[in-house]
Write a protein that holds these residues in place. Structure first.
Motif, PDB file in Angstrom:
ATOM      1  N   GLY A  95       0.787  -1.232   0.000  1.00  0.00           N
ATOM      2  CA  GLY A  95       0.000   0.000   0.000  1.00  0.00           C
ATOM      3  C   GLY A  95       0.814   1.274   0.000  1.00  0.00           C
ATOM      4  O   GLY A  95       0.264   2.368  -0.163  1.00  0.00           O
ATOM      5  N   LYS A  96       2.127   1.183   0.192  1.00  0.00           N
ATOM      6  CA  LYS A  96       2.971   2.372   0.199  1.00  0.00           C
ATOM      7  C   LYS A  96       3.195   2.883  -1.221  1.00  0.00           C
ATOM      8  O   LYS A  96       3.194   2.102  -2.181  1.00  0.00           O
ATOM      9  N   ASN A  97       3.401   4.201  -1.332  1.00  0.00           N
ATOM     10  CA  ASN A  97       3.680   4.824  -2.624  1.00  0.00           C
ATOM     11  C   ASN A  97       5.154   5.179  -2.723  1.00  0.00           C
ATOM     12  O   ASN A  97       5.765   5.643  -1.745  1.00  0.00           O
ATOM     13  N   VAL A  98       5.716   4.983  -3.896  1.00  0.00           N
ATOM     14  CA  VAL A  98       7.111   5.328  -4.150  1.00  0.00           C
ATOM     15  C   VAL A  98       7.157   6.174  -5.411  1.00  0.00           C
ATOM     16  O   VAL A  98       6.619   5.781  -6.454  1.00  0.00           O
ATOM     17  N   LYS A  99       7.799   7.339  -5.302  1.00  0.00           N
ATOM     18  CA  LYS A  99       7.857   8.276  -6.424  1.00  0.00           C
ATOM     19  C   LYS A  99       9.190   8.150  -7.156  1.00  0.00           C
ATOM     20  O   LYS A  99      10.249   8.071  -6.537  1.00  0.00           O
ATOM     21  N   SER A 100       9.114   8.140  -8.478  1.00  0.00           N
ATOM     22  CA  SER A 100      10.326   8.043  -9.294  1.00  0.00           C
ATOM     23  C   SER A 100      11.042   9.390  -9.340  1.00  0.00           C
ATOM     24  O   SER A 100      10.444  10.437  -9.068  1.00  0.00           O
ATOM     25  N   PRO A 101      12.329   9.396  -9.693  1.00  0.00           N
ATOM     26  CA  PRO A 101      12.969  10.676 -10.030  1.00  0.00           C
ATOM     27  C   PRO A 101      12.246  11.295 -11.228  1.00  0.00           C
ATOM     28  O   PRO A 101      11.675  10.583 -12.057  1.00  0.00           O
ATOM     29  N   GLU A 102      12.257  12.623 -11.303  1.00  0.00           N
ATOM     30  CA  GLU A 102      11.582  13.277 -12.420  1.00  0.00           C
ATOM     31  C   GLU A 102      12.502  13.348 -13.622  1.00  0.00           C
ATOM     32  O   GLU A 102      13.734  13.380 -13.499  1.00  0.00           O
ATOM     33  N   THR A 103      11.898  13.343 -14.781  1.00  0.00           N
ATOM     34  CA  THR A 103      12.626  13.601 -16.013  1.00  0.00           C
ATOM     35  C   THR A 103      12.042  14.862 -16.626  1.00  0.00           C
ATOM     36  O   THR A 103      10.830  15.107 -16.522  1.00  0.00           O
ATOM     37  N   SER A 104      12.882  15.694 -17.225  1.00  0.00           N
ATOM     38  CA  SER A 104      12.405  17.002 -17.660  1.00  0.00           C
ATOM     39  C   SER A 104      13.095  17.454 -18.932  1.00  0.00           C
ATOM     40  O   SER A 104      14.131  16.908 -19.337  1.00  0.00           O
ATOM     41  N   LEU A 105      12.499  18.465 -19.544  1.00  0.00           N
ATOM     42  CA  LEU A 105      13.104  19.139 -20.692  1.00  0.00           C
ATOM     43  C   LEU A 105      12.729  20.622 -20.624  1.00  0.00           C
ATOM     44  O   LEU A 105      11.785  21.005 -19.931  1.00  0.00           O
ATOM     45  N   THR A 106      13.484  21.440 -21.331  1.00  0.00           N
ATOM     46  CA  THR A 106      13.222  22.874 -21.396  1.00  0.00           C
ATOM     47  C   THR A 106      12.732  23.212 -22.798  1.00  0.00           C
ATOM     48  O   THR A 106      13.384  22.880 -23.792  1.00  0.00           O
ATOM     49  N   VAL A 107      11.586  23.874 -22.874  1.00  0.00           N
ATOM     50  CA  VAL A 107      10.957  24.190 -24.155  1.00  0.00           C
ATOM     51  C   VAL A 107      11.559  25.470 -24.731  1.00  0.00           C
ATOM     52  O   VAL A 107      11.731  26.466 -24.016  1.00  0.00           O
ATOM     53  N   THR A 108      11.883  25.447 -26.003  1.00  0.00           N
ATOM     54  CA  THR A 108      12.327  26.635 -26.731  1.00  0.00           C
ATOM     55  C   THR A 108      11.232  27.033 -27.720  1.00  0.00           C
ATOM     56  O   THR A 108      10.857  26.230 -28.581  1.00  0.00           O
ATOM     57  N   VAL A 109      10.719  28.245 -27.562  1.00  0.00           N
ATOM     58  CA  VAL A 109       9.652  28.742 -28.440  1.00  0.00           C
ATOM     59  C   VAL A 109      10.193  29.929 -29.236  1.00  0.00           C
ATOM     60  O   VAL A 109      10.758  30.861 -28.659  1.00  0.00           O
ATOM     61  N   LEU A 110      10.029  29.896 -30.541  1.00  0.00           N
ATOM     62  CA  LEU A 110      10.425  30.989 -31.420  1.00  0.00           C
ATOM     63  C   LEU A 110       9.212  31.880 -31.656  1.00  0.00           C
ATOM     64  O   LEU A 110       8.151  31.382 -32.048  1.00  0.00           O
ATOM     65  N   TYR A 111       9.358  33.183 -31.413  1.00  0.00           N
ATOM     66  CA  TYR A 111       8.201  34.072 -31.531  1.00  0.00           C
ATOM     67  C   TYR A 111       8.638  35.477 -31.929  1.00  0.00           C
ATOM     68  O   TYR A 111       9.781  35.890 -31.687  1.00  0.00           O
ATOM     69  N   PRO A 112       7.731  36.266 -32.554  1.00  0.00           N
ATOM     70  CA  PRO A 112       8.048  37.625 -32.996  1.00  0.00           C
ATOM     71  C   PRO A 112       8.145  38.569 -31.799  1.00  0.00           C
ATOM     72  O   PRO A 112       7.709  38.239 -30.690  1.00  0.00           O
ATOM     73  N   PRO A 113       8.705  39.771 -32.020  1.00  0.00           N
ATOM     74  CA  PRO A 113       8.818  40.746 -30.917  1.00  0.00           C
ATOM     75  C   PRO A 113       7.466  41.079 -30.306  1.00  0.00           C
ATOM     76  O   PRO A 113       6.460  41.185 -30.997  1.00  0.00           O
ATOM     77  N   ASN A 171      10.475  41.909 -26.239  1.00  0.00           N
ATOM     78  CA  ASN A 171      10.588  40.497 -25.859  1.00  0.00           C
ATOM     79  C   ASN A 171      10.451  39.678 -27.134  1.00  0.00           C
ATOM     80  O   ASN A 171       9.385  39.660 -27.747  1.00  0.00           O
ATOM     81  N   ALA A 172      11.530  38.992 -27.545  1.00  0.00           N
ATOM     82  CA  ALA A 172      11.502  38.243 -28.806  1.00  0.00           C
ATOM     83  C   ALA A 172      12.482  37.088 -28.730  1.00  0.00           C
ATOM     84  O   ALA A 172      13.476  37.140 -28.010  1.00  0.00           O
ATOM     85  N   ASN A 173      12.206  36.037 -29.483  1.00  0.00           N
ATOM     86  CA  ASN A 173      13.155  34.933 -29.637  1.00  0.00           C
ATOM     87  C   ASN A 173      13.103  34.426 -31.085  1.00  0.00           C
ATOM     88  O   ASN A 173      12.062  33.935 -31.522  1.00  0.00           O
ATOM     89  N   PRO A 174      14.217  34.573 -31.834  1.00  0.00           N
ATOM     90  CA  PRO A 174      15.477  35.155 -31.379  1.00  0.00           C
ATOM     91  C   PRO A 174      15.358  36.662 -31.182  1.00  0.00           C
ATOM     92  O   PRO A 174      14.384  37.281 -31.608  1.00  0.00           O
ATOM     93  N   ALA A 175      16.369  37.246 -30.527  1.00  0.00           N
ATOM     94  CA  ALA A 175      16.346  38.680 -30.257  1.00  0.00           C
ATOM     95  C   ALA A 175      16.210  39.461 -31.556  1.00  0.00           C
ATOM     96  O   ALA A 175      16.723  39.065 -32.605  1.00  0.00           O
ATOM     97  N   GLY A 176      15.493  40.571 -31.481  1.00  0.00           N
ATOM     98  CA  GLY A 176      15.232  41.360 -32.688  1.00  0.00           C
ATOM     99  C   GLY A 176      16.304  42.410 -32.952  1.00  0.00           C
ATOM    100  O   GLY A 176      17.167  42.689 -32.121  1.00  0.00           O
TER     101      GLY A 176
END
Length: 326
Positions: A185-203, A229-234
């Motif tokens: 009945g006990k719960n065990v949590k796994s290590p987390e796995t993650s990523l960082t999102v890169t979004v390209l957008y206009p100024p 605020n833009a990616n890539p920088a304007g």
């Protein structure tokens, strides 16, 4: 043959298994199985049959299925599984104190704003009666869970997260964790796995700041700074406004210029590969000089020549006629 399987301490594990009879002729095959001449044996720490584990296959040996479920997995030695039918199958079990880390697919994300993004989190599901629960952080959209079977017949729990990319998601960390329940009945949590999102957008949110920020004397210099605020920088361009006339006056995020009564309205534009965004027009307060004092110059000459009531008694003798420019 060696198969490696991970199991969580305190939980059960399903071991998919099948076998052939090696050198036994096909004509002898069915009689062999029907007389139960195949034995399934689990051993701890090696292939010594004196150290066996009490468990029987859940599969049907008559159909070459030796699939087995082991309960309440302990820590310690590796476990070996032997089928004695003229050949041998060995399964190597690794008993884990901590659940395995889930996997994310794809491993990296770089998308344009407005694009639909789908991420899949996968976690091993060794115990068929206690599948892990997958959790996304943050919860950006709808998720859908499923159960998949690998080629080796082991099972994987999956969760698919779908969302529309926004500039607010840029450089955001998205993680997935798996919560396993043990048979006690006990719960065990796994290590987390993650990523960082890169979004390209206009100024976005393009704006202008001025230094000095106070009213400035006519003919003096100011430094204008453009931000967005833009990616890539304007890249940045500067414009001066005089009535309906717009004049390009420079490039770069900073621009130095002299201000006059007819040269005091400015704006900037930020541009990258995905679009352009202009700032609003700013109008600087310009001071005109009078003998030993100054007055705020307005576009209306009549207003330029009339001081405020608070200053009238102080500088009344210094005002020029209303037909004289500031």
């Amino acid at each position: 043959m060696l198969i490696s399987i991970e199991a969580l301490k305190g939980s059960c594990v399903r071991i998919p298994c099948s076998f052939t009879l090696g050198s036994i002729k096909a004509v002898d095959y069915n009689p062999c199985l029907k007389t139960h001449s195949c034995n399934a044996i689990w051993m701890r720490g090696g292939i010594d049959k004196t150290n066996t584990v009490g468990s029987s296959p859940s599969g049907n040996l008559n159909q070459k299925d030796c699939t087995t479920i082991l309960d309440n997995m302990p820590t310690g030695d590796e476990l070996y599984f032997r089928i004695e039918c003229g050949n041998c199958l060995v399964t190597c079990l690794s008993i884990l104190d901590t659940p395995p880390t889930p996997t994310l697919t794809p491993a990296t994300v770089e998308v344009r704003e407005g694009t639909s993004v789908s991420l899949i989190c996968s976690a091993a599901a060794p115990c068929p009666s206690l599948h892990p629960t997958l959790t996304w952080t943050p919860s950006l959209g709808q998720s859908e869970e499923g159960l998949q079977e690998n080629q080796d017949k082991t099972q994987v729990k999956t969760s698919s997260l779908t969302f529309t990319a926004s500039y607010l998601h840029h450089e955001q960390n998205i993680s997935c964790t798996a919560l396993y329940k043990q048979q006690d009945g006990k719960n065990v949590k796994s290590p987390e796995t993650s990523l960082t999102v890169t979004v390209l957008y206009p100024p976005k949110n393009t704006s202008v700041s001025v230094s000095p920020s106070d009213s400035v004397l006519e003919g003096s210099s100011v430094t204008l700074t453009c931000r967005s605020n833009a990616n890539p920088a304007g890249t940045y361009a500067w414009y001066r406004v005089n009535g309906d006339q717009v004049t390009s006056i420079g490039h770069g995020n900073k621009h130095q210029t002299q201000v006059y009564t007819d040269h005091r309205q400015f704006y900037c534009g930020a541009t990258n590969d995905h679009g352009t965004k202009n700032s609003s027009v700013i109008e600087l307060d310009v001071l005109c000089t009078y003998n030993s004092g100054t007055i705020l110059c307005d576009s209306d000459l009549q207003q330029q020549c009339q001081p405020s009531s608070e200053k009238l008694h102080l500088v009344q003798s210094q005002w020029r006629p209303c037909d004289t420019n500031c």
